[in-house]
Scaffold this motif. Structure first.
Motif, PDB file in Angstrom:
ATOM      1  N   SER A  62      67.065  75.280  24.476  1.00 14.33           N
ATOM      2  CA  SER A  62      67.291  75.968  25.748  1.00 14.33           C
ATOM      3  C   SER A  62      67.510  74.982  26.890  1.00 14.33           C
ATOM      4  O   SER A  62      68.476  75.107  27.661  1.00 14.33           O
ATOM      5  N   MET A  63      66.638  73.977  26.986  1.00 11.50           N
ATOM      6  CA  MET A  63      66.678  73.073  28.135  1.00 11.50           C
ATOM      7  C   MET A  63      67.757  72.007  28.009  1.00 11.50           C
ATOM      8  O   MET A  63      68.522  71.769  28.949  1.00 11.50           O
ATOM      9  N   LEU A  64      67.819  71.347  26.844  1.00 14.77           N
ATOM     10  CA  LEU A  64      68.696  70.192  26.721  1.00 14.77           C
ATOM     11  C   LEU A  64      70.089  70.562  26.225  1.00 14.77           C
ATOM     12  O   LEU A  64      71.082  70.021  26.704  1.00 14.77           O
ATOM     13  N   ARG A  65      70.164  71.475  25.280  1.00 15.75           N
ATOM     14  CA  ARG A  65      71.492  71.870  24.797  1.00 15.75           C
ATOM     15  C   ARG A  65      72.170  72.832  25.746  1.00 15.75           C
ATOM     16  O   ARG A  65      73.358  72.690  26.071  1.00 15.75           O
ATOM     17  N   ASP A  66      71.414  73.859  26.225  1.00  7.86           N
ATOM     18  CA  ASP A  66      72.005  74.936  27.007  1.00  7.86           C
ATOM     19  C   ASP A  66      71.827  74.778  28.508  1.00  7.86           C
ATOM     20  O   ASP A  66      72.360  75.568  29.284  1.00  7.86           O
ATOM     21  N   GLY A  67      71.041  73.775  28.937  1.00  7.06           N
ATOM     22  CA  GLY A  67      70.857  73.541  30.358  1.00  7.06           C
ATOM     23  C   GLY A  67      70.081  74.624  31.072  1.00  7.06           C
ATOM     24  O   GLY A  67      70.234  74.818  32.276  1.00  7.06           O
ATOM     25  N   TYR A  68      69.198  75.317  30.336  1.00  9.89           N
ATOM     26  CA  TYR A  68      68.433  76.414  30.930  1.00  9.89           C
ATOM     27  C   TYR A  68      66.961  76.027  30.981  1.00  9.89           C
ATOM     28  O   TYR A  68      66.293  75.908  29.955  1.00  9.89           O
ATOM     29  N   ALA A  69      66.451  75.821  32.187  1.00 12.42           N
ATOM     30  CA  ALA A  69      65.086  75.326  32.356  1.00 12.42           C
ATOM     31  C   ALA A  69      64.046  76.428  32.442  1.00 12.42           C
ATOM     32  O   ALA A  69      62.849  76.157  32.340  1.00 12.42           O
ATOM     33  N   GLY A  70      64.474  77.674  32.652  1.00 11.70           N
ATOM     34  CA  GLY A  70      63.502  78.749  32.775  1.00 11.70           C
ATOM     35  C   GLY A  70      62.760  78.683  34.089  1.00 11.70           C
ATOM     36  O   GLY A  70      63.322  78.314  35.123  1.00 11.70           O
ATOM     37  N   GLU A  71      61.476  78.989  34.054  1.00 14.30           N
ATOM     38  CA  GLU A  71      60.661  78.992  35.269  1.00 14.30           C
ATOM     39  C   GLU A  71      60.515  77.578  35.814  1.00 14.30           C
ATOM     40  O   GLU A  71      60.125  76.663  35.093  1.00 14.30           O
ATOM     41  N   PRO A  72      60.818  77.359  37.102  1.00 14.84           N
ATOM     42  CA  PRO A  72      60.663  76.016  37.680  1.00 14.84           C
ATOM     43  C   PRO A  72      59.210  75.553  37.589  1.00 14.84           C
ATOM     44  O   PRO A  72      58.278  76.349  37.773  1.00 14.84           O
ATOM     45  N   PRO A  73      58.996  74.271  37.308  1.00 16.53           N
ATOM     46  CA  PRO A  73      57.632  73.787  37.132  1.00 16.53           C
ATOM     47  C   PRO A  73      56.855  73.614  38.429  1.00 16.53           C
ATOM     48  O   PRO A  73      55.643  73.390  38.398  1.00 16.53           O
ATOM     49  N   GLY A  74      57.517  73.697  39.567  1.00 15.73           N
ATOM     50  CA  GLY A  74      56.843  73.376  40.816  1.00 15.73           C
ATOM     51  C   GLY A  74      56.824  71.878  41.020  1.00 15.73           C
ATOM     52  O   GLY A  74      57.496  71.118  40.316  1.00 15.73           O
ATOM     53  N   GLU A  75      56.037  71.433  41.953  1.00 15.10           N
ATOM     54  CA  GLU A  75      56.016  70.004  42.277  1.00 15.10           C
ATOM     55  C   GLU A  75      55.278  69.213  41.198  1.00 15.10           C
ATOM     56  O   GLU A  75      54.124  69.516  40.865  1.00 15.10           O
ATOM     57  N   ILE A  76      55.954  68.222  40.638  1.00  8.92           N
ATOM     58  CA  ILE A  76      55.352  67.300  39.670  1.00  8.92           C
ATOM     59  C   ILE A  76      55.342  65.920  40.319  1.00  8.92           C
ATOM     60  O   ILE A  76      56.355  65.224  40.365  1.00  8.92           O
ATOM     61  N   SER A  77      54.202  65.535  40.879  1.00 10.13           N
ATOM     62  CA  SER A  77      54.129  64.277  41.615  1.00 10.13           C
ATOM     63  C   SER A  77      53.239  63.244  40.946  1.00 10.13           C
ATOM     64  O   SER A  77      53.052  62.149  41.473  1.00 10.13           O
ATOM     65  N   SER A  78      52.665  63.591  39.780  1.00  9.18           N
ATOM     66  CA  SER A  78      51.785  62.648  39.095  1.00  9.18           C
ATOM     67  C   SER A  78      51.762  62.971  37.609  1.00  9.18           C
ATOM     68  O   SER A  78      52.221  64.027  37.168  1.00  9.18           O
ATOM     69  N   TYR A  79      51.233  62.033  36.846  1.00 11.84           N
ATOM     70  CA  TYR A  79      51.065  62.245  35.399  1.00 11.84           C
ATOM     71  C   TYR A  79      50.158  63.449  35.151  1.00 11.84           C
ATOM     72  O   TYR A  79      50.406  64.244  34.235  1.00 11.84           O
ATOM     73  N   ALA A  80      49.127  63.606  35.976  1.00 19.64           N
ATOM     74  CA  ALA A  80      48.215  64.740  35.814  1.00 19.64           C
ATOM     75  C   ALA A  80      48.939  66.062  36.055  1.00 19.64           C
ATOM     76  O   ALA A  80      48.676  67.056  35.355  1.00 19.64           O
ATOM     77  N   ASP A  81      49.849  66.092  37.031  1.00 21.21           N
ATOM     78  CA  ASP A  81      50.629  67.307  37.274  1.00 21.21           C
ATOM     79  C   ASP A  81      51.476  67.654  36.059  1.00 21.21           C
ATOM     80  O   ASP A  81      51.598  68.826  35.675  1.00 21.21           O
TER      81      ASP A  81
END
Length: 284
Positions: A62-81
């Motif tokens: 879905s994500m890599l072949r079709d370019g469909y990410a689904g629900e946005p992950p929100g802000e990812i600003s750290s490894y913990a996020d």
């Protein structure tokens, strides 16, 4: 001084169909009670781990072949996020997949696994991957490393299922286990990133048995480097040797370092050997 040669890229593409065939043969032979056996994957039973493997196939397509990410992950600003995001995705999928029968899971694993392997074969091995191998400390990785990382995911989750039902031998052959190890040890320089030692110090990490191997880590002027098997180096200042089962369980968060310490052999400077037990080659 010239930088010593690093290990070459790892080609695991031909191994995905082999892993899938072994997985499907295993799952088709399980008794109903086997699907509910607990695994080393914390709260997941055998059926949950099989569903997670299906999620890996479908998410990649879905994500890599079709370019469909689904629900946005929100802000990812750290490894913990990033960990929190991945853990949430995994938990949501496994919970929903408990509605699916084993027969449906098997059919979907068979269909999606073939498409998954076909897609990976279209990637340029040397081009930047969509997702870096974060557990190796990388912010950008080539596709070959991304694909090898995916191989370790499929290998160790299948092995968790196999451990739960007492059928681990099939994945511990040199052809399948050695590529898993070759990929995992690429995370050793990151595991040693905060370890101080004089330039030229060598640490040796070995996995025992015919399917294992030996790897050497060299402290360079600024950082640690994993050496190519044929690169010259001095005598190790420290060494750690792990039984095969200890190695795969430890490096995939299935065994605590303190528990593993009693199962491994350490030689030389223990301070330099112990960081190898902190190597973790999974994210969530």
């Amino acid at each position: 001084m010239a930088r010593p040669p690093a290990p070459p890229p790892i080609d695991v593409l031909p191994l995905f169909p082999v892993l899938d065939r072994l997985l499907l043969e295993l799952l088709r032979g399980l008794a109903p009670a086997d699907w509910q056996r607990p695994t080393r994957a914390r709260q997941w039973a055998v059926k949950d781990v099989a569903a997670h493997l299906l999620d890996g196939n479908l998410r990649t397509l879905s994500m890599l072949r079709d370019g469909y990410a689904g629900e946005p992950p929100g802000e990812i600003s750290s490894y913990a996020d990033l960990l929190a995001y991945l853990n949430r995705l995994n938990a949501e999928w496994v919970t929903a997949a408990r509605r699916l029968s084993p027969a449906v899971l098997i059919d979907w694993l068979a269909a999606s696994g073939a498409e998954y392997a076909q897609f990976l074969a279209t990637l340029d091995p040397g081009a930047p991957a969509a997702f870096a191998v974060a557990w190796a400390g990388e912010t950008e990785s080539p596709n070959w490393f991304h694909v090898a990382r995916d191989y370790t995911e499929k290998w160790h989750h299948q092995q968790q299922i196999r451990e739960a039902v007492g059928q681990t031998a099939a994945l511990l052959t040199p052809a399948l286990f050695r590529p898993f190890l070759e990929t995992v040890v690429r995370g050793l320089p990151h595991a040693y990133s905060a370890v101080e030692a004089p330039a030229g110090t060598v640490v040796q990490v070995a996995v025992q048995g015919p399917s294992g191997g030996t790897w050497r880590l060299l402290r360079g002027p600024r950082a640690w480097q994993l050496l190519d098997a044929d690169a010259p180096a001095g005598a190790p200042a420290a060494g750690v040797a792990l039984p095969p089962a200890t190695a795969w369980q430890l490096f995939t968060k299935g065994l605590a370092p303190a528990v593993a310490r009693a199962q491994v052999e350490i030689t030389g400077d223990e301070r330099l050997a112990l960081p190898a037990l902190q190597l973790v080659a999974v994210m969530a």
